[in-house]
Design an enzyme around this catalytic site. Structure first.
Site, PDB file in Angstrom:
ATOM      1  N   LYS A  72       0.469  18.276   2.763  1.00 47.03           N
ATOM      2  CA  LYS A  72      -0.277  18.786   1.610  1.00 47.03           C
ATOM      3  C   LYS A  72      -1.737  18.362   1.716  1.00 47.03           C
ATOM      4  CE  LYS A  72      -0.052  18.882  -3.481  1.00 47.03           C
ATOM      5  NZ  LYS A  72       0.701  18.404  -4.661  1.00 47.03           N
ATOM      6  N   SER A 147       2.445  21.601  -7.964  1.00 51.01           N
ATOM      7  CA  SER A 147       1.217  21.905  -7.246  1.00 51.01           C
ATOM      8  C   SER A 147       1.410  22.007  -5.727  1.00 51.01           C
ATOM      9  CB  SER A 147       0.163  20.821  -7.527  1.00 51.01           C
ATOM     10  OG  SER A 147       0.615  19.542  -7.089  1.00 51.01           O
ATOM     11  N   SER A 171       5.790  18.093  -9.075  1.00 45.58           N
ATOM     12  CA  SER A 171       5.095  18.988  -8.156  1.00 45.58           C
ATOM     13  C   SER A 171       5.713  19.114  -6.776  1.00 45.58           C
ATOM     14  CB  SER A 171       3.626  18.550  -8.006  1.00 45.58           C
ATOM     15  OG  SER A 171       2.929  18.755  -9.205  1.00 45.58           O
TER      16      SER A 171
END
Length: 471
Positions: A72, A147, A171
Site C-alpha cells: 500500500k 482505504s 481498511s
C-alpha cells in the site's frame, strides 16, 4: 485464484521460475491497467526474481522467496515513491524501507509495486485517491472498498501473490470483503508500524491480503516481532503460525462463538444476513456453541472512531505544510498564508474535511472535551470486549453490512460512507486481531465476507479456526 504456496511448490519441483512468474504477473498488470490498482510498479522486479531463482537453485530459499507482494502506498519503500495517493506527497521518495518491507525483503519477498488507496487512508471506497479510483475486479462498476482498495483488487485479480494494507477502522477487512479475499488485521503492536505514514497512530495497524490462510500466516510470521524503531511494538517474538496450522491435523470445533443480537444486524442487507446465518448453522452443526454477546456501547463505535482518528490526524498532519514536507505551491502571491495555500492545493476534499473536524475537536471549548470523552468511550469498548472474551473464544460477525456498492453511490453522503465501517471499527478501538473471510456471494454475484475476532495476541487460534471454516 493465485496463491504463493502453489507457486512455491512448482518452483521447488522446477516446474516454474521466479523470473517467469514475475514476468507473467507484470504482463497481467499491464493488461489490467483499467483497474487502476497500482500507482507504481517496481521496474527492478524481474532482476530481483532472478536472484530469488539462484537461492532456490542453491537450496537455501527464504521463507518468502519469490513471493510477489504489493505494498500500500502509505508504507515507506526506498527507491520507490510513497505518495499516500495524494498530491501533497506526489514527489516523495523515502530513503528507507518500513520495517515490514525490510523483513519481507530479508525473507526473499519481492515488492512488485505500490498499491492505490484512498488519499492518506481517509475513505471507505478508494474514491478519494488523487490518481483515480481503483476498480473492483469482480465488477468494475463497483468500488473495491477502502482505504486499502488497491491492495484488495490486486490480490483478487491475481496481480500479486499477497498485498499489504493499513487498517485504522476496517481498511483491510472491508475491501477484502468487497473483493472476495482474506483480509487480516493483527493485534495492535504485533506488527511494527515504523515506516507507515500515520493517519491515527493509536488505531493504525499494518494488515495482510491473500487468497488463503496459509499465505497470510507466512507473511505474518515474517513481519511480526518486536521492533525497537516502534515504541508501540509489543515485546513478543515472531509468530510461528504457518507451521502450527500446517502441523495441526485436527482443529477443535467445540469453541464458544459469540454472536450479535438481532438489533445490531438491522443495517445488514438480506444477502449478508443469509450468508451470516448460513455459517452460524454450519458452525453449530460442527460443534460450535453460540452465545449472544451484549455490546452496550455499540452505537458509539463509529462516533468514537471518528473523533479519535480526526483529532490524531489533525496533529499528525501538521508537518505536511509544504515547507518542511509536501507539496509547495508554484503561485507567487504576496500577503497570503503560504502554508494555507500549500495545504489547500495539496489535500483533497475528504482529507480537508477530516482535518477540519479534528482541529475543531482539539481546539473547541475545553468544557466539551470531545477527545477526552472519546478516549473514555474507547476504554468502555475495551472493557466490553474483555468481558466478551471471558465467555467466548471468538466473535463471529459480518465484515460489512452490504456487498460492494457502486462508484459514486455514497460520495454525496460522508456519514453514510463512515457507517460502511460499522462492524470493523471496534476491533481497532480495542486493539484485538480480526480477519475477514470470503464466505459467500450476493444474488448479483458480488463477494460477501464474514469476520472473526479473537482476544489480544490469539492470532494462532484465530488462524487455525479460520482455516477450518474456510475449507
Amino acid at each position: 485464484m493465485k496463491t504463493y504456496l502453489e507457486f512455491r511448490q512448482k518452483r521447488i519441483e522446477n516446474k516454474a521460475t521466479c523470473k517467469e512468474e514475475t514476468t507473467n504477473i507484470l504482463q497481467e498488470i499491464d493488461r489490467n491497467k483499467h483497474l487502476q490498482a497500482y500507482i507504481k510498479v517496481n521496474e527492478n522486479a524481474v532482476n530481483e526474481a532472478a536472484v530469488a531463482d539462484k537461492r532456490f537453485e542453491a537450496g537455501n530459499p527464504g521463507p518468502l522467496e519469490g513471493m510477489l507482494v504489493a505494498v500500500k502506498d502509505n508504507i515507506s519503500t526506498r527507491s520507490m515513491p510513497t505518495t499516500c495517493a495524494s498530491k501533497m506527497l506526489e514527489k516523495y521518495e523515502p530513503v528507507f524501507d518500513a520495517t515490514v518491507v525490510q523483513r519481507i525483503k530479508a525473507a526473499g519477498g519481492i515488492v512488485i509495486g505500490k498499491a492505490n488507496m484512498d488519499e492518506f487512508a481517509m475513505g471507505s471506497s478508494n474514491e478519494t485517491s488523487y490518481f483515480g479510483c481503483a476498480k473492483n475486479p469482480v465488477d468494475t462498476s463497483c468500488v473495491p472498498g477502502g482505504s486499502s482498495g488497491g491492495s484488495a483488487a490486486i490480490v483478487a485479480a491475481g496481480l500479486a501473490h499477497t498485498a499489504l494494507g493499513s487498517d485504522t477502522g476496517g481498511s483491510v477487512r472491508q475491501p477484502a470483503s468487497f473483493c472476495g479475499v482474506v483480509g487480516f488485521k493483527p493485534t495492535y503492536g504485533r506488527i511494527s508500524r515504523y515506516g507507515l505514514i500515520a493517519f491515527a497512530s493509536s488505531l493504525d495497524h499494518i494488515g495482510i491480503f491473500a487468497n488463503n490462510i496459509e499465505d497470510t500466516a507466512l507473511l505474518l510470521d515474517v513481519m511480526s516481532g518486536r521492533d525497537d524503531m516502534d515504541s508501540t511494538s509489543a515485546n513478543t517474538p515472531n509468530t510461528d503460525i504457518f507451521n502450527a496450522i500446517s502441523a495441526s491435523q485436527q482443529t477443535n470445533s467445540n469453541f464458544k462463538i459469540g454472536i450479535l443480537p438481532e438489533r445490531m444486524l438491522q443495517c445488514c442487507s438480506h444477502d449478508v444476513l443469509e450468508v451470516y446465518y448460513e455459517y452460524l448453522d454450519k458452525i453449530q452443526k460442527s460443534g460450535g456453541q453460540l452465545h449472544e454477546i451484549e455490546f452496550d456501547c455499540y452505537d458509539a463505535w463509529v462516533p468514537t472512531y471518528v473523533a479519535l482518528t480526526t483529532a490524531e490526524a489533525s496533529s499528525n498532519f501538521s508537518r505536511l505544510d509544504g515547507i518542511r514536507l509536501g507539496h509547495r505551491t508554484e503561485k507567487n502571491i504576496d500577503n497570503i498564508d503560504i502554508v494555507s495555500l500549500n495545504r489547500g492545493e495539496g489535500f483533497g476534499d475528504e482529507v480537508k474535511r477530516r482535518l477540519l473536524v479534528g482541529t475543531y475537536i482539539m481546539l473547541s471549548n475545553p468544557s466539551l472535551q470531545y477527545y477526552a470523552k472519546a478516549k473514555q468511550m474507547q476504554q468502555l469498548i475495551k472493557k466490553c470486549y474483555a468481558a466478551a472474551f471471558d465467555k467466548v473464544d471468538f466473535i463471529f460477525l459480518p465484515t460489512t453490512s452490504t456487498s460492494a456498492f457502486k462508484t459514486n453511490e455514497k460520495n454525496s453522503d460522508p456519514v453514510s460512507m463512515y457507517l460502511s465501517d460499522f462492524f470493523t471499527t471496534s476491533a481497532n478501538l480495542s486493539g484485538i486481531p480480526a480477519i475477514s473471510l470470503p464466505l459467500g456471494k450476493s444474488k448479483a454475484g458480488l463477494p460477501i465476507g464474514m469476520q472473526l475476532q479473537a482476544n489480544l495476541f490469539e492470532e494462532e487460534k484465530l488462524f487455525a479456526y479460520s482455516k477450518k471454516i474456510t475449507r
